[in-house]
Design an enzyme around this catalytic site. Sequence first.
Site, mmCIF file in Angstrom:
data_model
loop_
_atom_site.group_PDB
_atom_site.id
_atom_site.type_symbol
_atom_site.label_atom_id
_atom_site.label_comp_id
_atom_site.label_asym_id
_atom_site.label_seq_id
_atom_site.Cartn_x
_atom_site.Cartn_y
_atom_site.Cartn_z
ATOM 1 N N LYS A 290 0.838 0.978 -3.390
ATOM 2 C CA LYS A 290 0.591 2.424 -3.448
ATOM 3 C C LYS A 290 1.799 3.177 -2.930
ATOM 4 O O LYS A 290 2.305 2.781 -1.872
ATOM 5 C CB LYS A 290 -0.627 2.729 -2.592
ATOM 6 N N TYR B 92 -7.056 9.345 -10.644
ATOM 7 C CA TYR B 92 -7.850 10.562 -10.846
ATOM 8 C C TYR B 92 -8.055 10.832 -12.336
ATOM 9 O O TYR B 92 -8.787 11.747 -12.699
ATOM 10 C CB TYR B 92 -7.167 11.752 -10.150
ATOM 11 N N ARG C 41 -3.971 15.196 0.822
ATOM 12 C CA ARG C 41 -4.240 15.727 2.171
ATOM 13 C C ARG C 41 -4.901 17.100 2.083
ATOM 14 O O ARG C 41 -5.681 17.469 2.956
ATOM 15 C CB ARG C 41 -2.956 15.731 2.998
ATOM 16 N N SER D 65 -2.229 11.063 -5.752
ATOM 17 C CA SER D 65 -2.459 12.482 -6.010
ATOM 18 C C SER D 65 -1.213 13.216 -6.486
ATOM 19 O O SER D 65 -1.280 14.031 -7.411
ATOM 20 C CB SER D 65 -3.015 13.141 -4.745
ATOM 21 N N ARG E 61 3.701 9.515 8.919
ATOM 22 C CA ARG E 61 3.126 8.175 9.039
ATOM 23 C C ARG E 61 4.187 7.076 8.958
ATOM 24 O O ARG E 61 3.868 5.927 8.671
ATOM 25 C CB ARG E 61 2.099 7.957 7.922
ATOM 26 N N GLU F 253 3.874 -8.048 3.911
ATOM 27 C CA GLU F 253 2.566 -7.407 4.125
ATOM 28 C C GLU F 253 1.479 -8.071 3.278
ATOM 29 O O GLU F 253 0.355 -8.286 3.736
ATOM 30 C CB GLU F 253 2.643 -5.914 3.767
ATOM 31 N N LYS G 69 1.555 -0.201 1.273
ATOM 32 C CA LYS G 69 1.349 1.249 1.197
ATOM 33 C C LYS G 69 2.545 1.925 1.835
ATOM 34 O O LYS G 69 2.835 1.726 3.016
ATOM 35 C CB LYS G 69 0.068 1.638 1.921
HETATM 36 C C1 PBG Z 1 -5.497 7.308 3.950
HETATM 37 C C2 PBG Z 1 -5.218 7.485 2.498
HETATM 38 C C3 PBG Z 1 -4.287 8.357 1.908
HETATM 39 C C4 PBG Z 1 -4.408 8.205 0.534
HETATM 40 C C5 PBG Z 1 -5.395 7.256 0.300
HETATM 41 N N1 PBG Z 1 -5.873 6.808 1.532
HETATM 42 C C6 PBG Z 1 -3.407 9.359 2.527
HETATM 43 C C7 PBG Z 1 -2.339 9.017 3.455
HETATM 44 O O1 PBG Z 1 -2.031 7.849 3.710
HETATM 45 O O2 PBG Z 1 -1.769 9.965 3.965
HETATM 46 C C8 PBG Z 1 -3.598 8.958 -0.488
HETATM 47 C C9 PBG Z 1 -4.135 8.961 -1.889
HETATM 48 C C10 PBG Z 1 -3.482 9.938 -2.812
HETATM 49 O O3 PBG Z 1 -2.466 10.570 -2.515
HETATM 50 O O4 PBG Z 1 -4.013 10.093 -3.920
HETATM 51 N N2 PBG Z 1 -6.870 7.343 4.234
#
Ligand code: PBG
Length: 345
Positions: free
Chosen positions: A270, A335, A226, A296, A239, A255, A216
Amino acid sequence: MNPSVNGLRCPVVAGNFPVSRPRRLRRSDALRHLVAETRLDVANLVAPLFVREGIDEPQPIDSLPGVVQHTRDSLRAEVSELASLGIGAVILFGVPSTKNSIGSNAFDPEGIVQLCLADLAGDVGDRVVLMADLCVDEYTDHGHCGVLDGPADDPNTSVDNDATLEIYGRIAVAQATAGAHVVAPSGMMDGQVEAIRTALDTAGFSSTAIMAYSAKYASALYGPFRDAVDVTIASGGNRKGYQQDYRNVREALVEVDADLAQGADIVMVKPALSYLDVIAAVRAHVNVPVAAYHVSGEYAMLKAASANGWIDHDAVAVEHLTAIKRAGADVILTYLARWFAETQQ
Ligand code: PBG
């Protein structure tokens, strides 16, 4: 019998024109469909769903057109419809009405996701796989994916890895108790899969699977998400101290290896579209199912450009999902899941 050219036996080898004419297999939809290497199937899609505590009506999310924050009831209706459309799985994200420093709503038996998992387990049972995102960022008042080792406004504060693992174990057990078939740790803490596997097994949930967000990346493409979960990271933080650096691909394999050694059943990459090389590398590296999260920001770009008439929504959507599958993803979190099931199957 091989065809011959200028008296020489000459097999149909790609590039050996005029014997080889790749256009022969492109002449009709039927031929193209017959030889297509990649097929999308609604059964491989996972619909991400948001549920918000304390609302009476579903709330639209401006930056994610067509996606809503569900009420407990509207979530039930949505998941029943998705199940009848043949969607493979749903993954739940909770938006609690109160947040605190450790994100306790995430493991509270009365927490919003636990209540919804129990509803859904009763409604759809095993007809659709129930997944729960396992993290605390939606539940903490500072917006980080773990507990902090100092004040949220101090620039030297960071996420305390090992203290966070204990909380992840509690969340896993709460989600499994409520009916999750799969828990999906997304916080990128070292050792998270082992901590969760141990907690689940100790509590008698050895059959609950783990889909690890293994590779990720710290991506700017999570912005609309968010908004969907009302998360702002404290003091303009980010992050990058725990999510991966997008300049690296070999590190993704480190990982993935770590997560598999610790007991992950499915590994995830991701985001998806900007990381197709990572999906392909992970696919070549492992023999477990590979998931990819079409995130997203990737969805929002498609919606914004097509709303302006600049691209054809349906054509680009299918092209993008196909690219993610072609790169090697067995399972796609998107989505677009409902749209795909309704219009493309
Ligand atoms: C963290 C999480 C995130 C997403 C899925 N799980 C956000 C992040 O790491 O800031 C993002 C998913 C998306 O953007 O569609 N719980």
